[in-house]
Scaffold this active site. Structure first.
Site, PDB file in Angstrom:
ATOM      1  N   ALA A  36       1.190  -1.299  -0.061  1.00 50.28           N
ATOM      2  CA  ALA A  36       0.411   0.288   0.205  1.00 50.28           C
ATOM      3  C   ALA A  36       0.913   0.922  -0.353  1.00 50.28           C
ATOM      4  O   ALA A  36       1.943   1.488   0.248  1.00 50.28           O
ATOM      5  CB  ALA A  36      -1.126  -0.041   1.251  1.00 50.28           C
ATOM      6  N   GLY A  73       5.240  -6.540   7.305  1.00 52.05           N
ATOM      7  CA  GLY A  73       4.642  -6.788   6.027  1.00 52.05           C
ATOM      8  C   GLY A  73       4.173  -8.225   6.379  1.00 52.05           C
ATOM      9  O   GLY A  73       4.265  -9.124   7.254  1.00 52.05           O
ATOM     10  N   VAL A  75       0.385 -10.866   6.327  1.00 53.08           N
ATOM     11  CA  VAL A  75      -0.933 -10.541   6.475  1.00 53.08           C
ATOM     12  C   VAL A  75      -1.025 -10.772   8.541  1.00 53.08           C
ATOM     13  O   VAL A  75      -0.264 -11.235   8.934  1.00 53.08           O
ATOM     14  CB  VAL A  75      -1.627 -12.182   6.310  1.00 53.08           C
ATOM     15  CG1 VAL A  75      -3.069 -11.668   6.904  1.00 53.08           C
ATOM     16  CG2 VAL A  75      -1.764 -11.493   5.271  1.00 53.08           C
ATOM     17  N   TYR A 140      -2.895 -17.202  11.151  1.00 54.71           N
ATOM     18  CA  TYR A 140      -2.075 -16.189  11.373  1.00 54.71           C
ATOM     19  C   TYR A 140      -1.411 -16.496  12.875  1.00 54.71           C
ATOM     20  O   TYR A 140       0.131 -16.827  12.102  1.00 54.71           O
ATOM     21  CB  TYR A 140      -2.925 -15.052  12.057  1.00 54.71           C
ATOM     22  CG  TYR A 140      -2.077 -14.326  11.873  1.00 54.71           C
ATOM     23  CD1 TYR A 140      -1.595 -13.196  11.302  1.00 54.71           C
ATOM     24  CD2 TYR A 140      -2.359 -13.499  14.147  1.00 54.71           C
ATOM     25  CE1 TYR A 140      -0.417 -11.959  12.136  1.00 54.71           C
ATOM     26  CE2 TYR A 140      -1.313 -12.675  14.424  1.00 54.71           C
ATOM     27  CZ  TYR A 140      -0.986 -12.342  13.343  1.00 54.71           C
ATOM     28  OH  TYR A 140      -0.518 -10.749  14.311  1.00 54.71           O
TER      29      TYR A 140
HETATM   30  P1  NAI Z   1      -0.631  -3.707   9.594  1.00 54.01           P
HETATM   31  O1  NAI Z   1      -1.743  -4.542   8.845  1.00 54.01           O
HETATM   32  O2  NAI Z   1      -0.956  -2.413   9.581  1.00 54.01           O
HETATM   33  O3  NAI Z   1       0.695  -3.556   8.860  1.00 54.01           O
HETATM   34  C1  NAI Z   1       0.794  -4.956   7.800  1.00 54.01           C
HETATM   35  C2  NAI Z   1       1.247  -4.125   7.001  1.00 54.01           C
HETATM   36  O4  NAI Z   1       1.418  -4.975   5.368  1.00 54.01           O
HETATM   37  C3  NAI Z   1       0.038  -3.394   6.207  1.00 54.01           C
HETATM   38  O5  NAI Z   1       0.480  -1.934   5.817  1.00 54.01           O
HETATM   39  C4  NAI Z   1      -0.113  -3.823   4.593  1.00 54.01           C
HETATM   40  O6  NAI Z   1      -0.583  -3.419   3.267  1.00 54.01           O
HETATM   41  C5  NAI Z   1       1.411  -4.737   4.408  1.00 54.01           C
HETATM   42  N1  NAI Z   1       1.339  -6.266   3.284  1.00 54.01           N
HETATM   43  C6  NAI Z   1       0.140  -6.506   3.498  1.00 54.01           C
HETATM   44  N2  NAI Z   1       0.166  -7.632   2.597  1.00 54.01           N
HETATM   45  C7  NAI Z   1       1.366  -7.288   2.150  1.00 54.01           C
HETATM   46  C8  NAI Z   1       1.696  -7.587   0.668  1.00 54.01           C
HETATM   47  N3  NAI Z   1       1.911  -9.470  -0.144  1.00 54.01           N
HETATM   48  N4  NAI Z   1       3.390  -7.178   0.295  1.00 54.01           N
HETATM   49  C9  NAI Z   1       3.530  -6.400   0.924  1.00 54.01           C
HETATM   50  N5  NAI Z   1       3.332  -5.752   2.136  1.00 54.01           N
HETATM   51  C10 NAI Z   1       2.310  -6.671   2.776  1.00 54.01           C
HETATM   52  O7  NAI Z   1      -0.443  -4.701  11.260  1.00 54.01           O
HETATM   53  P2  NAI Z   1       0.354  -3.489  11.815  1.00 54.01           P
HETATM   54  O8  NAI Z   1      -0.313  -3.397  13.201  1.00 54.01           O
HETATM   55  O9  NAI Z   1       0.744  -2.698  11.417  1.00 54.01           O
HETATM   56  O10 NAI Z   1       1.617  -5.004  12.555  1.00 54.01           O
HETATM   57  C11 NAI Z   1       2.858  -5.158  11.651  1.00 54.01           C
HETATM   58  C12 NAI Z   1       3.096  -6.739  12.408  1.00 54.01           C
HETATM   59  O11 NAI Z   1       3.094  -6.520  13.348  1.00 54.01           O
HETATM   60  C13 NAI Z   1       2.895  -7.140  11.287  1.00 54.01           C
HETATM   61  O12 NAI Z   1       3.328  -8.121  10.792  1.00 54.01           O
HETATM   62  C14 NAI Z   1       1.420  -8.389  12.952  1.00 54.01           C
HETATM   63  O13 NAI Z   1       1.334  -9.305  12.567  1.00 54.01           O
HETATM   64  C15 NAI Z   1       2.734  -7.773  13.675  1.00 54.01           C
HETATM   65  N6  NAI Z   1       1.977  -7.785  15.068  1.00 54.01           N
HETATM   66  C16 NAI Z   1       0.840  -6.737  15.568  1.00 54.01           C
HETATM   67  C17 NAI Z   1       0.442  -6.663  16.676  1.00 54.01           C
HETATM   68  C18 NAI Z   1      -0.181  -5.847  16.841  1.00 54.01           C
HETATM   69  O14 NAI Z   1      -0.391  -5.163  18.359  1.00 54.01           O
HETATM   70  N7  NAI Z   1      -0.245  -4.475  16.529  1.00 54.01           N
HETATM   71  C19 NAI Z   1       0.238  -7.787  17.838  1.00 54.01           C
HETATM   72  C20 NAI Z   1       0.872  -8.821  16.861  1.00 54.01           C
HETATM   73  C21 NAI Z   1       2.273  -9.097  15.844  1.00 54.01           C
END
Ligand code: NAI
Length: 268
Positions: A36, A73, A75, A140
């Site tokens: 994105a 990055g 899911v 996940y």
């Molecule tokens: P988010 O969903 O806001 O960010 C993930 C980003 O990855 C998005 O900007 C999306 O566009 C990108 N993305 C998805 N598929 C992609 C692809 N095929 N190629 C390139 N980019 C892609 O999630 P958030 O909250 O920022 O989390 C970041 C990381 O931390 C993730 O890996 C999540 O699993 C992990 N995490 C977050 C937690 C939280 O409390 N926010 C808790 C546990 C883990």
């Protein structure tokens, strides 16, 4: 700041945007990437390139000359197996191949959902340590367990260092009772990432990424190896959110909370 540029995947996501802003403010040179567009003004010294984690060659190119890859990055919530597979398994492989070529360290955003089917501890001496069994609470969480094991493999076989942070709940503030245990403040996240990248040596390590919460589910980990100590605590929100629970016995029993109940069909 680190001597070499640092690549950040998932830069347009919730945590990616926080890290882009805060690490740039600490003087880091960042390469940002995401599927994105980057929604904020570009921080100083940072470049942004849109890319799918499916593009392994593209990742090799983006990682060129980088000393670390912060892998946020992919899911980030529970989804069907087929949706998780590409970004979180194949994409993760591309990240590790790029790290291997660059001799770069990987910081992997793992999750409490890799162990979400452990029961919540009744008291502090029942907290689980990072060498507990993986008990993923969905596809996940399973992909996060795989990600940690990928790190294990690349360290043992190729000497690629990696720091796996099992993030609890990283949001501006706790919004429900469970987060009194799992909450990670943005400031503690940024300090954790700083330690993980700048520590002289990390090897393969796994760290519970929550703040200094008295109600934490989690015990020993490898934080001393990178010199990280959380400074914030969720406890200050107890009066505000301590009564906010789901009323669902499955959700309240297990550490993974709401994720454990998605598609749950066990009868006994
Ligand atoms: P988010 O969903 O806001 O960010 C993930 C980003 O990855 C998005 O900007 C999306 O566009 C990108 N993305 C998805 N598929 C992609 C692809 N095929 N190629 C390139 N980019 C892609 O999630 P958030 O909250 O920022 O989390 C970041 C990381 O931390 C993730 O890996 C999540 O699993 C992990 N995490 C977050 C937690 C939280 O409390 N926010 C808790 C546990 C883990």
């Amino acid at each position: 700041a680190p001597a070499k540029p640092v690549l950040l995947t998932g830069a347009s996501g919730n945590l990616g945007r926080v890290l882009a802003r805060e690490l740039a403010a600490r003087g880091w040179t960042l390469r940002l990437t995401d599927l994105a567009p980057f929604p904020d003004p570009l921080p100083e010294r940072a470049v942004f390139e849109r890319m799918d984690l499916a593009d392994g060659i593209g990742l090799l190119r983006q990682a060129e000359g980088c000393g670390a890859i912060l892998h946020f990055g992919g899911v980030s919530v529970e989804q069907p197996f087929g949706t998780v597979l590409g970004p979180n398994i194949q994409g993760l492989y591309h990240v590790y191949e790029a790290a291997r070529r660059e001799k770069a360290r990987v910081l992997f955003a793992s999750s409490n959902h890799s162990i979400g089917f452990h029961e919540r501890p009744g008291q502090a001496n029942e907290r689980i340590d990072v060498d507990c069994a993986f008990r993923p609470d969905g596809y996940y969480g399973l992909s996060k367990a795989y990600g940690e094991l990928m790190g294990r493999l690349y360290w043992d076989k190729h000497g690629v260092e990696n720091v796996n942070i099992r993030i609890g709940s990283c949001f501006p503030e706790p919004t429900e009772a469970r987060m009194l245990s799992t909450w990670l403040s943005y400031a503690d996240l940024v300090r954790l990432v700083d330690c993980a990248v700048t520590a002289p040596r990390s090897g393969h390590c796994v760290i519970w990424a929550c703040s200094d919460n008295p109600a934490s589910f989690w015990g020993r980990d490898h934080r001393d190896r990178i010199g990280w100590q959380p400074q914030d605590s969720a406890e200050a929100w107890r009066a505000k959110v301590g009564h906010i629970t789901s009323g669902n016995p499955v959700i309240e029993r297990y550490q993974g909370g709401g994720y454990t109940a998605i598609g749950y069909s066990r009868q006994t």
